[in-house]
Enzyme design. Sequence first.
Site, PDB file in Angstrom:
ATOM      1  N   ARG A 124       0.813  -1.235   0.000  1.00  0.00           N
ATOM      2  CA  ARG A 124       0.000   0.000   0.000  1.00  0.00           C
ATOM      3  C   ARG A 124       0.844   1.282   0.000  1.00  0.00           C
ATOM      4  NH1 ARG A 124      -3.224  -2.876   3.979  1.00  0.00           N
ATOM      5  NH2 ARG A 124      -4.836  -3.997   2.843  1.00  0.00           N
ATOM      6  N   LYS A 146       2.819  11.338 -11.566  1.00  0.00           N
ATOM      7  CA  LYS A 146       1.957  10.474 -12.374  1.00  0.00           C
ATOM      8  C   LYS A 146       2.688   9.165 -12.608  1.00  0.00           C
ATOM      9  CE  LYS A 146      -0.967  13.589 -15.060  1.00  0.00           C
ATOM     10  NZ  LYS A 146      -1.297  14.070 -16.415  1.00  0.00           N
ATOM     11  N   GLU A 188       9.036  17.558 -25.271  1.00  0.00           N
ATOM     12  CA  GLU A 188       8.401  17.957 -24.003  1.00  0.00           C
ATOM     13  C   GLU A 188       8.976  19.282 -23.490  1.00  0.00           C
ATOM     14  OE1 GLU A 188       5.734  16.409 -22.977  1.00  0.00           O
ATOM     15  OE2 GLU A 188       5.922  14.232 -23.123  1.00  0.00           O
ATOM     16  N   LYS A 230       6.954  22.964 -14.599  1.00  0.00           N
ATOM     17  CA  LYS A 230       6.143  21.822 -14.156  1.00  0.00           C
ATOM     18  C   LYS A 230       5.834  21.934 -12.671  1.00  0.00           C
ATOM     19  CE  LYS A 230       4.917  17.155 -14.709  1.00  0.00           C
ATOM     20  NZ  LYS A 230       5.034  15.881 -15.363  1.00  0.00           N
ATOM     21  N   GLU A 240      -4.709  17.009 -11.415  1.00  0.00           N
ATOM     22  CA  GLU A 240      -5.253  17.372 -12.722  1.00  0.00           C
ATOM     23  C   GLU A 240      -6.774  17.553 -12.712  1.00  0.00           C
ATOM     24  OE1 GLU A 240      -3.193  15.592 -16.134  1.00  0.00           O
ATOM     25  OE2 GLU A 240      -5.090  15.656 -17.190  1.00  0.00           O
ATOM     26  N   ARG A 244      -3.393  21.568 -14.579  1.00  0.00           N
ATOM     27  CA  ARG A 244      -2.386  20.561 -14.955  1.00  0.00           C
ATOM     28  C   ARG A 244      -2.663  19.949 -16.329  1.00  0.00           C
ATOM     29  NH1 ARG A 244       0.689  15.924 -11.340  1.00  0.00           N
ATOM     30  NH2 ARG A 244       1.857  15.071 -13.092  1.00  0.00           N
ATOM     31  N   ASN A 248      -0.789  18.412 -21.164  1.00  0.00           N
ATOM     32  CA  ASN A 248      -1.118  17.384 -22.160  1.00  0.00           C
ATOM     33  C   ASN A 248      -1.246  17.966 -23.566  1.00  0.00           C
ATOM     34  OD1 ASN A 248      -1.481  14.788 -20.733  1.00  0.00           O
ATOM     35  ND2 ASN A 248      -2.866  16.038 -19.512  1.00  0.00           N
ATOM     36  N   HIS A 251      -1.022  15.773 -26.634  1.00  0.00           N
ATOM     37  CA  HIS A 251      -1.066  14.383 -26.190  1.00  0.00           C
ATOM     38  C   HIS A 251      -2.312  13.631 -26.668  1.00  0.00           C
ATOM     39  CE1 HIS A 251       2.304  15.707 -23.822  1.00  0.00           C
ATOM     40  NE2 HIS A 251       2.427  14.552 -23.200  1.00  0.00           N
ATOM     41  N   HIS A 255      -1.126  10.404 -28.211  1.00  0.00           N
ATOM     42  CA  HIS A 255      -1.423   9.073 -27.665  1.00  0.00           C
ATOM     43  C   HIS A 255      -2.113   8.201 -28.709  1.00  0.00           C
ATOM     44  CE1 HIS A 255      -1.260  10.295 -23.107  1.00  0.00           C
ATOM     45  NE2 HIS A 255      -0.064  10.188 -23.658  1.00  0.00           N
ATOM     46  N   HIS A 268       7.313   8.157 -27.606  1.00  0.00           N
ATOM     47  CA  HIS A 268       6.317   9.033 -26.982  1.00  0.00           C
ATOM     48  C   HIS A 268       6.567  10.500 -27.368  1.00  0.00           C
ATOM     49  CE1 HIS A 268       3.543  10.649 -24.031  1.00  0.00           C
ATOM     50  NE2 HIS A 268       4.520  11.407 -23.551  1.00  0.00           N
TER      51      HIS A 268
HETATM   52  P1  NAD Z   1      12.109   5.303 -22.288  1.00  0.00           P
HETATM   53  O1  NAD Z   1      11.952   5.190 -20.845  1.00  0.00           O
HETATM   54  O2  NAD Z   1      11.636   4.177 -23.146  1.00  0.00           O
HETATM   55  O3  NAD Z   1      13.646   5.588 -22.616  1.00  0.00           O
HETATM   56  C1  NAD Z   1      14.043   5.751 -23.940  1.00  0.00           C
HETATM   57  C2  NAD Z   1      15.174   4.790 -24.337  1.00  0.00           C
HETATM   58  O4  NAD Z   1      16.417   5.325 -23.897  1.00  0.00           O
HETATM   59  C3  NAD Z   1      15.075   3.405 -23.749  1.00  0.00           C
HETATM   60  O5  NAD Z   1      15.529   2.467 -24.669  1.00  0.00           O
HETATM   61  C4  NAD Z   1      16.033   3.485 -22.571  1.00  0.00           C
HETATM   62  O6  NAD Z   1      16.525   2.236 -22.166  1.00  0.00           O
HETATM   63  C5  NAD Z   1      17.117   4.348 -23.123  1.00  0.00           C
HETATM   64  N1  NAD Z   1      17.893   5.119 -22.154  1.00  0.00           N
HETATM   65  C6  NAD Z   1      17.446   5.725 -21.041  1.00  0.00           C
HETATM   66  N2  NAD Z   1      18.420   6.475 -20.492  1.00  0.00           N
HETATM   67  C7  NAD Z   1      19.514   6.296 -21.265  1.00  0.00           C
HETATM   68  C8  NAD Z   1      20.822   6.818 -21.216  1.00  0.00           C
HETATM   69  N3  NAD Z   1      21.196   7.718 -20.300  1.00  0.00           N
HETATM   70  N4  NAD Z   1      21.716   6.405 -22.138  1.00  0.00           N
HETATM   71  C9  NAD Z   1      21.320   5.540 -23.119  1.00  0.00           C
HETATM   72  N5  NAD Z   1      20.090   5.025 -23.245  1.00  0.00           N
HETATM   73  C10 NAD Z   1      19.188   5.428 -22.315  1.00  0.00           C
HETATM   74  O7  NAD Z   1      11.376   6.620 -22.852  1.00  0.00           O
HETATM   75  P2  NAD Z   1      11.228   8.103 -22.290  1.00  0.00           P
HETATM   76  O8  NAD Z   1      11.127   8.948 -23.477  1.00  0.00           O
HETATM   77  O9  NAD Z   1      12.239   8.410 -21.253  1.00  0.00           O
HETATM   78  O10 NAD Z   1       9.820   8.056 -21.540  1.00  0.00           O
HETATM   79  C11 NAD Z   1       8.629   7.830 -22.244  1.00  0.00           C
HETATM   80  C12 NAD Z   1       7.586   7.312 -21.269  1.00  0.00           C
HETATM   81  O11 NAD Z   1       7.343   8.310 -20.295  1.00  0.00           O
HETATM   82  C13 NAD Z   1       6.270   7.003 -21.924  1.00  0.00           C
HETATM   83  O12 NAD Z   1       5.808   5.767 -21.464  1.00  0.00           O
HETATM   84  C14 NAD Z   1       5.364   8.118 -21.447  1.00  0.00           C
HETATM   85  O13 NAD Z   1       4.021   7.733 -21.363  1.00  0.00           O
HETATM   86  C15 NAD Z   1       5.946   8.432 -20.106  1.00  0.00           C
HETATM   87  N6  NAD Z   1       5.658   9.800 -19.637  1.00  0.00           N
HETATM   88  C16 NAD Z   1       5.188   9.946 -18.392  1.00  0.00           C
HETATM   89  C17 NAD Z   1       4.956  11.207 -17.883  1.00  0.00           C
HETATM   90  C18 NAD Z   1       4.517  11.378 -16.456  1.00  0.00           C
HETATM   91  O14 NAD Z   1       4.157  12.506 -16.080  1.00  0.00           O
HETATM   92  N7  NAD Z   1       4.552  10.347 -15.640  1.00  0.00           N
HETATM   93  C19 NAD Z   1       5.218  12.334 -18.679  1.00  0.00           C
HETATM   94  C20 NAD Z   1       5.711  12.150 -19.960  1.00  0.00           C
HETATM   95  C21 NAD Z   1       5.944  10.864 -20.434  1.00  0.00           C
HETATM   96  N1  GLY Z   2       3.078  14.914 -18.387  1.00  0.00           N
HETATM   97  C1  GLY Z   2       1.857  15.515 -18.007  1.00  0.00           C
HETATM   98  C2  GLY Z   2       1.690  15.658 -16.541  1.00  0.00           C
HETATM   99  O1  GLY Z   2       2.544  15.297 -15.777  1.00  0.00           O
HETATM  100  O2  GLY Z   2       0.675  16.109 -16.105  1.00  0.00           O
END
Ligand code: NAD
Ligand code: GLY
Length: 364
Positions: A124, A146, A188, A230, A240, A244, A248, A251, A255, A268
């Site tokens: 939890r 998130k 972003e 942010k 949100e 907030r 998006n 997005h 998406h 993404h």
């Molecule tokens: P990712 O986590 O897939 O990383 C991208 C690639 O880079 C992967 O292959 C990873 O292994 C590699 N990598 C990571 N760090 C590295 C480094 N320093 N050197 C070499 N390779 C490296 O993708 P991302 O773009 O970081 O994240 C996308 C995800 O984030 C999506 O799932 C999206 O939905 C999510 N997201 C979440 C929020 C939130 O607020 N929680 C906001 C935006 C995006």
């Molecule tokens: N990436 C959008 C949010 O965190 O609200």
Amino acid sequence: MSYTVETVQIELDDRGYPIHIGAGLLNDPKSFDRVPAATSALIVSNTTVAPLYAEALRHLLESRFRNVRVLELPDGETHKDWSTLNLIFDSLLLHGCDRKTVLFALGGGVVGDMTGFAAASYMRGVPFVQVPTTLLAQVDSSVGGKTAINHPLGKNMIGAFYQPHLVLCDLTTLSTLPARELSAGLAEVIKYGPIYDLEFLDWIESHIDVLMKRDPAALAHAVKRSCEIKAEVVGQDERETGIRAILNFGHTFGHAIEAGMGYGEWLHGEAVGCGMVMAAHLSYRLGGIELEFVKRLTALIERAGLPVVAPALGAERYFELMRIDKKSEGGDIRFIVLDKPGSAQLRSAPDALVREVLEQCSSR
Ligand code: NAD
Ligand code: GLY
């Protein structure tokens, strides 16, 4: 310390936390001073990032935790699902991790979102720390709490709001990031300009070439200003219910591209970049901005190495995918659009206008 560390604070009463931004933080024993004491720590990473950075992190944590383990998840958006999430619970339970165990998310947004969700639900809720290693994760996903996994029918559909204890952005990790991932992160960064800060948009435009060349000072400023914006937005609206949602921008279309093409096909950030072009066209058609501003934004997104033409999924498929969106209400699709440059709002749009945008922005 011989290098500069900038700190941005997330103000959320007793759930507030600092974001430390600097080069070399993964080698500084003081980086984790604020992490609560516990017997066990689990570093959750993946098969790409762990070989690069997990040993340095483990080394630092061993002075604070008796047991420090590293879990390597399979890499990629296609693995952001229940079965991969379950590997985290398997490891925690197998090693008898108690409710004080601290999870460390070492990787990009995929690792961060899954580790956060695991931390929110294991016993939890256990503390967790974000150690983002992609530009996208440093400027967006590691901040704000998130957490989620994907469902085959929709992106990030299963998750929770759960704030980390600390975010540590070590800028040196960006040196190993593939160029395509750097561009995805820039999407972003660019996002914050049109929705919130036109001065930042000007700055990004004048620094996009050096950002693409990974100039350390430019990257440091981009990460810091993005986190500041942010933090301001999340501090006003953690869950949100209002402002907030502007984060998006791009997005709803993005998406749909990600899910419609199959997770992982478009990154993404690529989908968000193209989605912002589409959202800008919609904003123009709704009377919020001039065509000149659409062109300006499109040119910047292109200069960041991002696609600006959407895949030809067909309008009906786009509508079907966009209806499965967390911003939808009663089947009504809602978009973040610009009501003027530097300001955004959440609203629905006539299907006919959305159709025109899909027609104009998609490849034939
Ligand atoms: P990712 O986590 O897939 O990383 C991208 C690639 O880079 C992967 O292959 C990873 O292994 C590699 N990598 C990571 N760090 C590295 C480094 N320093 N050197 C070499 N390779 C490296 O993708 P991302 O773009 O970081 O994240 C996308 C995800 O984030 C999506 O799932 C999206 O939905 C999510 N997201 C979440 C929020 C939130 O607020 N929680 C906001 C935006 C995006
Ligand atoms: N990436 C959008 C949010 O965190 O609200």
